[in-house]
Design a protein around this motif. Sequence first.
Motif: not given
Length: 330
Positions: A305, A303, A314-316, A320, A310-312, A307-308
Motif C-alpha cells: 500500500s 509495502y 511521514k510519521r518517521q 512525505t 506514505g503515512y509511516l 498510502s500506508h
Amino acid sequence: MTIRLTDTDFGELSNDVQHNDCERKVELSTWFGQSSSDWTFLRHNLELAIHESEYSEAVIVEGEHDDLPFLTSKFFLSGGMRTTTPNVPGVSDDYEEVAGYNYLFYLPDIQEFEHFTANQRKQCISIYWYPDLLSSFQSSFEELPVLLQQLIENPTKQRFHQPLGAITPAMRLVLKQILQCPFRETLRQMYLEAKVLELLVLQIAQWGENNLLLQRSLFFRPDEIERLHHAKAILNQKLQNPPSLLNLARQIGLNDFKLKRGFREVFGTTVCGYVQSLRLEQAKQLLRGTNLAIAEIAYQVGYESTSHFGYLFKRQFGVTPRDYRQHKGL
C-alpha cells in the motif's frame, strides 16, 4: 529444483589447480553455476581462503568435518548461507550466516548440510587456525573469551558456533587489502600473514567487547544475546520478506517470548519496529538516489500500500516521501 551434492560429488566436479606449495585454487564450472576457492597456506598452520559462488539452482552440499581441532573465522562480504547440523550438542541445528557479519566457530567431527540460494552471489573470506596459535604469543589468557581459554587448555572441549556481529570498518579495510594484495611470492606471504593476524585480533577483540556489553543484561545469558544479534542479521538479509516471529525464533534457537523481550531490552525496539525502521531507511536511500516511482519504492521495501507507506514515512521523518525527494532535488 534443488541440486544435492556430497563433498565427494563436489570434488569430482571441481578442477583443482596447485599453483605452488603455498597456494591452491579449486574451481567448479557446471550447468547449474560456478564456484571458486583460492587458498593461501601461511606459517603457524594458518590457512586463508577466498570463497566465491553463484548457482542458478538451489544447491545443498552434504559435508563432514574431520576431527582436527581447528577454528574457522568467517567474514561474509556478500550473499549468505543456511547450514543445518543435525544432532550436534551445543550448536543450533539450523542457522544462517549473512552478508556483512562475521563468525567464529569450532566444529570438528560433525556432519553438516550447506544450503545455497539460487541466483545469489556469495563471497566470503575464511581463516582456518589452531588454538595453539594464541599460546605461541604468551602464557596468560585471562583477557581472551572463556571459550578460547578452554580450547587452549583442552582442544576437545565442546563445539560452538559464535556470531560476533557486523563486520567493523577496521575489519572491512583489512578484508579489502587481502582481496587487493599488491605483492607476489615471498612478499605476498608476508603481507597476507600480517593481514590475517590483524583480522584475527580485530575479531577476538570484538568478541571481548561484546562480552562486556552482555554483562549489562541480567535477564539474558551471553549466548542468548548473541542469538538476538543473529536475529538482527537475518532481518537485515531478508528485509523485503522477513520471517515470522515464530520462524525467526526457531532459526536462532530462542522461544518467541525471549525474542520479543530481547529486542526490546537489547535494541530498544520491537522486531516489527526494527524491520519498519530498516525499510524506511532503505526507502530514503532510494528516494535520494534513484528516479523510481514512489509506488515502486514502497513495493521494493516491502509495502503493497503506497498510502500506508506514505503515512509511516511521514510519521518517521516528518515529511512525505514526495516532499523528501523534492527537498533532495530529485
